[in-house]
Scaffold this motif. Structure first.
Motif, PDB file in Angstrom:
ATOM      1  N   ALA A 102       0.835  -1.207   0.000  1.00 19.15           N
ATOM      2  CA  ALA A 102       0.000   0.000   0.000  1.00 19.15           C
ATOM      3  C   ALA A 102       0.869   1.257   0.000  1.00 19.15           C
ATOM      4  CB  ALA A 102      -0.926  -0.012   1.212  1.00 19.15           C
ATOM      5  N   HIS A 103       1.924   1.246   0.819  1.00 20.05           N
ATOM      6  CA  HIS A 103       2.813   2.415   0.904  1.00 20.05           C
ATOM      7  C   HIS A 103       3.560   2.626  -0.412  1.00 20.05           C
ATOM      8  CE1 HIS A 103       5.449   5.411   2.623  1.00 20.05           C
ATOM      9  NE2 HIS A 103       6.514   4.697   2.319  1.00 20.05           N
ATOM     10  N   ALA A 104       4.033   1.529  -1.017  1.00 17.61           N
ATOM     11  CA  ALA A 104       4.777   1.641  -2.272  1.00 17.61           C
ATOM     12  C   ALA A 104       3.882   2.142  -3.400  1.00 17.61           C
ATOM     13  CB  ALA A 104       5.385   0.289  -2.638  1.00 17.61           C
ATOM     14  N   LEU A 105       2.639   1.676  -3.441  1.00 16.30           N
ATOM     15  CA  LEU A 105       1.708   2.148  -4.469  1.00 16.30           C
ATOM     16  C   LEU A 105       1.467   3.648  -4.347  1.00 16.30           C
ATOM     17  CD1 LEU A 105      -0.887  -0.762  -4.488  1.00 16.30           C
ATOM     18  CD2 LEU A 105       0.568  -0.065  -6.397  1.00 16.30           C
ATOM     19  N   ASP A 106       1.426   4.128  -3.112  1.00 18.09           N
ATOM     20  CA  ASP A 106       1.237   5.564  -2.894  1.00 18.09           C
ATOM     21  C   ASP A 106       2.500   6.338  -3.263  1.00 18.09           C
ATOM     22  OD1 ASP A 106      -0.291   7.858  -1.726  1.00 18.09           O
ATOM     23  OD2 ASP A 106       1.386   7.844  -0.314  1.00 18.09           O
ATOM     24  N   ARG A 107       3.644   5.824  -2.840  1.00 15.73           N
ATOM     25  CA  ARG A 107       4.902   6.534  -3.072  1.00 15.73           C
ATOM     26  C   ARG A 107       5.302   6.546  -4.549  1.00 15.73           C
ATOM     27  NH1 ARG A 107      10.500   5.417   0.361  1.00 15.73           N
ATOM     28  NH2 ARG A 107      11.697   7.162  -0.513  1.00 15.73           N
ATOM     29  N   LEU A 108       4.963   5.485  -5.264  1.00 16.40           N
ATOM     30  CA  LEU A 108       5.341   5.376  -6.676  1.00 16.40           C
ATOM     31  C   LEU A 108       4.149   5.575  -7.613  1.00 16.40           C
ATOM     32  CD1 LEU A 108       7.708   2.276  -6.366  1.00 16.40           C
ATOM     33  CD2 LEU A 108       8.385   4.671  -6.605  1.00 16.40           C
ATOM     34  N   ALA A 109       3.102   6.211  -7.105  1.00 13.93           N
ATOM     35  CA  ALA A 109       1.848   6.325  -7.862  1.00 13.93           C
ATOM     36  C   ALA A 109       2.047   6.936  -9.242  1.00 13.93           C
ATOM     37  CB  ALA A 109       0.836   7.143  -7.061  1.00 13.93           C
ATOM     38  N   ASN A 110       2.861   7.950  -9.352  1.00 18.68           N
ATOM     39  CA  ASN A 110       3.045   8.631 -10.636  1.00 18.68           C
ATOM     40  C   ASN A 110       4.447   8.423 -11.201  1.00 18.68           C
ATOM     41  OD1 ASN A 110       0.408   9.857 -10.693  1.00 18.68           O
ATOM     42  ND2 ASN A 110       1.128  11.181  -9.028  1.00 18.68           N
ATOM     43  N   ARG A 111       5.100   7.369 -10.762  1.00 17.59           N
ATOM     44  CA  ARG A 111       6.447   7.060 -11.256  1.00 17.59           C
ATOM     45  C   ARG A 111       6.330   5.887 -12.225  1.00 17.59           C
ATOM     46  NH1 ARG A 111       9.681  11.286  -9.095  1.00 17.59           N
ATOM     47  NH2 ARG A 111       8.905  11.729  -6.997  1.00 17.59           N
ATOM     48  N   ARG A 112       6.413   6.192 -13.524  1.00 15.19           N
ATOM     49  CA  ARG A 112       6.185   5.149 -14.528  1.00 15.19           C
ATOM     50  C   ARG A 112       7.369   4.925 -15.464  1.00 15.19           C
ATOM     51  NH1 ARG A 112       1.222   7.729 -13.936  1.00 15.19           N
ATOM     52  NH2 ARG A 112      -0.412   6.322 -13.197  1.00 15.19           N
ATOM     53  N   LEU A 113       8.165   5.949 -15.666  1.00 16.75           N
ATOM     54  CA  LEU A 113       9.287   5.830 -16.601  1.00 16.75           C
ATOM     55  C   LEU A 113      10.601   5.828 -15.825  1.00 16.75           C
ATOM     56  CD1 LEU A 113      10.389   5.635 -19.438  1.00 16.75           C
ATOM     57  CD2 LEU A 113      10.211   8.138 -19.634  1.00 16.75           C
ATOM     58  N   TYR A 114      11.351   4.752 -15.971  1.00 15.72           N
ATOM     59  CA  TYR A 114      12.542   4.469 -15.162  1.00 15.72           C
ATOM     60  C   TYR A 114      13.721   4.313 -16.118  1.00 15.72           C
ATOM     61  CZ  TYR A 114      14.872   1.654 -11.356  1.00 15.72           C
ATOM     62  OH  TYR A 114      15.696   1.147 -10.385  1.00 15.72           O
ATOM     63  N   LEU A 115      14.760   5.120 -15.918  1.00 16.49           N
ATOM     64  CA  LEU A 115      15.945   5.081 -16.780  1.00 16.49           C
ATOM     65  C   LEU A 115      17.105   4.416 -16.061  1.00 16.49           C
ATOM     66  CD1 LEU A 115      17.736   5.883 -19.207  1.00 16.49           C
ATOM     67  CD2 LEU A 115      18.044   8.126 -18.104  1.00 16.49           C
ATOM     68  N   LEU A 116      17.677   3.379 -16.688  1.00 15.45           N
ATOM     69  CA  LEU A 116      18.904   2.763 -16.192  1.00 15.45           C
ATOM     70  C   LEU A 116      20.074   3.444 -16.895  1.00 15.45           C
ATOM     71  CD1 LEU A 116      16.596   0.455 -15.984  1.00 15.45           C
ATOM     72  CD2 LEU A 116      18.533  -1.049 -15.584  1.00 15.45           C
ATOM     73  N   LEU A 117      20.850   4.174 -16.125  1.00 14.64           N
ATOM     74  CA  LEU A 117      21.910   5.019 -16.679  1.00 14.64           C
ATOM     75  C   LEU A 117      23.249   4.291 -16.618  1.00 14.64           C
ATOM     76  CD1 LEU A 117      22.611   7.921 -17.712  1.00 14.64           C
ATOM     77  CD2 LEU A 117      23.146   8.473 -15.323  1.00 14.64           C
ATOM     78  N   SER A 177      14.367  16.822 -17.991  1.00 12.14           N
ATOM     79  CA  SER A 177      13.525  17.911 -18.495  1.00 12.14           C
ATOM     80  C   SER A 177      12.374  17.406 -19.358  1.00 12.14           C
ATOM     81  CB  SER A 177      14.379  18.893 -19.307  1.00 12.14           C
ATOM     82  OG  SER A 177      14.898  18.260 -20.471  1.00 12.14           O
ATOM     83  N   SER A 178      12.365  16.078 -19.642  1.00  9.75           N
ATOM     84  CA  SER A 178      11.361  15.542 -20.572  1.00  9.75           C
ATOM     85  C   SER A 178      10.414  14.534 -19.940  1.00  9.75           C
ATOM     86  CB  SER A 178      12.062  14.898 -21.771  1.00  9.75           C
ATOM     87  OG  SER A 178      12.895  15.830 -22.426  1.00  9.75           O
ATOM     88  N   GLY A 179      10.528  14.290 -18.627  1.00 13.09           N
ATOM     89  CA  GLY A 179       9.507  13.479 -17.973  1.00 13.09           C
ATOM     90  C   GLY A 179       9.938  12.159 -17.372  1.00 13.09           C
ATOM     91  N   VAL A 180      11.247  11.883 -17.235  1.00  9.83           N
ATOM     92  CA  VAL A 180      11.655  10.646 -16.575  1.00  9.83           C
ATOM     93  C   VAL A 180      11.327  10.747 -15.084  1.00  9.83           C
ATOM     94  CG1 VAL A 180      14.038  11.295 -15.952  1.00  9.83           C
ATOM     95  CG2 VAL A 180      13.489   8.912 -16.494  1.00  9.83           C
ATOM     96  N   ASP A 181      10.919   9.642 -14.477  1.00 14.59           N
ATOM     97  CA  ASP A 181      10.471   9.644 -13.078  1.00 14.59           C
ATOM     98  C   ASP A 181      11.498   9.063 -12.113  1.00 14.59           C
ATOM     99  OD1 ASP A 181       7.801  10.579 -13.740  1.00 14.59           O
ATOM    100  OD2 ASP A 181       7.489   8.576 -14.590  1.00 14.59           O
ATOM    101  N   VAL A 182      12.283   8.099 -12.594  1.00 12.26           N
ATOM    102  CA  VAL A 182      13.275   7.417 -11.760  1.00 12.26           C
ATOM    103  C   VAL A 182      14.530   7.217 -12.597  1.00 12.26           C
ATOM    104  CG1 VAL A 182      13.755   5.415 -10.282  1.00 12.26           C
ATOM    105  CG2 VAL A 182      11.374   6.112 -10.683  1.00 12.26           C
ATOM    106  N   CYS A 194      13.085  13.869  -9.074  1.00  7.70           N
ATOM    107  CA  CYS A 194      13.192  12.546  -9.687  1.00  7.70           C
ATOM    108  C   CYS A 194      13.883  11.616  -8.694  1.00  7.70           C
ATOM    109  CB  CYS A 194      14.009  12.640 -10.982  1.00  7.70           C
ATOM    110  SG  CYS A 194      14.338  11.052 -11.782  1.00  7.70           S
ATOM    111  N   LEU A 195      13.394  10.397  -8.575  1.00  8.06           N
ATOM    112  CA  LEU A 195      13.995   9.438  -7.653  1.00  8.06           C
ATOM    113  C   LEU A 195      15.329   8.938  -8.204  1.00  8.06           C
ATOM    114  CD1 LEU A 195      10.874   7.262  -6.714  1.00  8.06           C
ATOM    115  CD2 LEU A 195      11.854   9.175  -5.430  1.00  8.06           C
ATOM    116  N   LEU A 196      16.287   8.731  -7.297  1.00 11.16           N
ATOM    117  CA  LEU A 196      17.587   8.171  -7.681  1.00 11.16           C
ATOM    118  C   LEU A 196      17.780   6.829  -6.987  1.00 11.16           C
ATOM    119  CD1 LEU A 196      20.366   8.348  -9.063  1.00 11.16           C
ATOM    120  CD2 LEU A 196      21.215   9.448  -6.961  1.00 11.16           C
TER     121      LEU A 196
END
Length: 521
Positions: free
Chosen positions: A304-319, A337-342, A371-373
């Motif tokens: 439940a907590h993770a769903l709330d915390r990551l609710a709008n985090r959909r695009l994840y970049l592996l750098l 600047s273009s919408g990455v979330d994590v 953005c999450l790191l």
């Protein structure tokens, strides 16, 4: 403080891990533990032999996943084998052993005989073998006492009290207590199950709760049904009219669930303590249900907590620096600047000092952009740069060990390649999972058998509510296939890092994910 393991028990756990690895299984199972106890030839094995167990009989019921010629090699390598994660059942077995030995005193240690005793207390794949040996909990406890001389009875102080037989009302009062506690526990589990089923829409945790409720029902069957109902006096129960104001107020669905988890745990403790006057088996069964509820409480509330915390985090970049032709800095700034979330820093070859400096730079950029790191496989680096979390694979640190380094507030991600691994990640305390590999990738090579594929995407997203990022060869060219399979979150690497215009690709991926966001969070 948990009691320590004896040298023999440590050998047994190492050998059990080696047996599991020989079987190609990534987690410790009860049958591996039983085999290791038998092969170690210590007190636990002595008890099994005294009950008539033989190597041939055990092999027939639970085949050892190696040939006799490999057995000596297996023994030699057991000390070198890394510890394996274990599921709920083995966790319950170890918890039972700790509780038993903890009651013996501060200097007691967990021996192989205590591991065997715990195996008799928890229903598992080893239970049929122990049943054929007529080695139930009472018999195992007698065997342990006869070999160790230990006792959990209070010391005789030399004082004799004249006691009279318990009045008949005691039995009626006992049944009232057990009846009320059993009803509270079962009702509380149903309340939690309804939340997981209808709010979280989590099939896996719903099945876990249903199994827990059925286990409790089996424990209740040990109570005499007719006498239990006869002793029930709801109209005369003072508790039906005693309510606090706080008890009657809940601010959210999660508050309701949290309160009911506590209610179930307290009720199971009542069953466990008062059940001791009926039989050790009844008390121990209630105790094992309580342990299972603790694990499920964390899994449900963490989901439940993770769903709330990551609710709008959909695009994840592996750098990865080597995938960025013009350097990782321009890629990160364009993606932010273009919408990455994590953003996850995934550098397997970079030297530690360079990695630390790199992570600190990216931390500054991501923090400014909200953005999450995440740091791949390095909880130490994650802690030093105050990253939002760490990601571990199936061969890296277990989630629980990583959390000990980064702390309870950080995110723990776990790579999964099968539904079984995803289920275990949920119970082990992950905040999100990686689902894949979906397609072949430029960063890793996979055989056809190793590719999880779109089928796994459908399975995982259909059964598990914990946020899952689908990964592996995903880009603009195949995103629609992944979305059609049920994905609502993706993780990409070369699709952005190697793009001629990383910002444009990021923006299009983010827009297409947002377009289907109404189908799930």
């Amino acid at each position: 403080m948990n009691p320590p393991f004896t040298e023999g028990s440590r050998r047994v756990l190492q050998l059990a891990g080696a047996i599991a690895q020989a079987a190609g299984i990534r987690e410790l199972q009860p049958e591996h533990l039983l085999w290791a106890i038998w092969l170690d030839e210590s007190r636990g094995a002595e008890i099994l032999a005294s009950r008539g167990l033989s190597h041939a009989a055990l092999s027939q019921r639970l085949p050892l996943p190696c040939s006799p010629e490999e057995l000596n090699t297996l023994r030699g390598k057991s000390a070198e084998s890394p510890s394996l994660p274990h599921g709920v059942t083995v966790g319950e077995i170890l918890a039972s052993a700790r509780e038993h030995v903890g009651n013996l005193g501060r200097h007691a240690e967990i021996g192989t005989e205590h591991l065997l005793l715990a195996l008799t207390r928890v229903s598992s794949s080893a239970s049929p073998v122990l049943g054929e040996l007529q080695l139930g909990t009472e018999a195992a406890l007698q065997e342990v006492v006869s070999r160790t001389g230990e006792s959990q009875e209070p010391l005789d102080a030399g004082i004799r009290l004249n006691s009279s037989p318990a009045p008949q009302t005691d039995q009626s009062d006992l049944l009232r207590i057990l009846d009320a506690a059993a009803n509270r526990a079962r009702e509380g589990l149903r309340v939690i199950e309804d939340y997981v089923r209808f709010s979280l829409n989590d099939r896996h945790l719903t099945e876990q709760l249903k199994e827990c409720r059925h286990r409790l029902a089996q424990t209740e069957q040990r109570l005499p049904a007719a006498q239990r109902l006869a002793a029930r006096d709801t109209r005369g129960d003072l508790g039906t009219t005693l309510h606090t104001r706080r008890e009657m107020q809940r601010q959210s669905l999660v508050d309701v669930v949290l309160a009911d988890f506590k209610r179930v745990q307290e009720a199971c403790r009542t069953l466990e303590e008062y059940g001791k006057t009926l039989s050790a088996e009844f008390s121990q069964a209630a105790g094992q249900t309580r342990y299972a509820v603790y694990t499920l409480e964390r899994a449900v509330l963490q989901t439940a907590h993770a769903l709330d915390r990551l609710a709008n985090r959909r695009l994840y970049l592996l750098l990865t620096e080597s995938l960025c032709p013009h350097g990782s800095g321009p890629v990160v700034r364009a993606a932010l600047s273009s919408g990455v979330d994590v953003i996850q820093i995934r550098e397997k070859q970079m030297k530690d000092r360079d990695l630390l400096a790199h992570a600190r730079r990216v931390r500054e950029w991501t923090a400014a952009a909200d953005c999450l790191l995440i740091i791949n496989d390095r909880p130490d680096i994650a802690a030093l740069v105050h990253a939002d979390g760490v990601h571990v694979g199936q061969e890296e640190l277990p989630a629980a060990e990583a959390r000990r380094i980064v702390g309870p507030e950080k995110l723990i991600g776990v790579s999964t390649h099968s539904l079984e691994q995803a289920r275990e990640a949920v119970l082990d305390g992950a905040d999100y999972i990686g689902i894949g590999p979906v397609f072949p990738t430029s960063t890793k090579s996979f055989s056809r058998e190793e590719l999880a594929g779109l089928q796994y995407v459908s399975q995982a997203t259909g059964e598990i509510a914990l946020p899952g990022f689908c990964i592996g060869g995903i880009g603009l060219q195949n995103l629609d296939q992944v979305l059609a399979a049920g994905a609502r979150r993706i993780a990409v690497s070369s699709a952005i890092c190697s793009a001629a215009d990383p910002g444009a690709v990021t923006a299009e991926l983010a827009a297409r994910l947002a377009a289907v966001s109404g189908s799930g969070s």
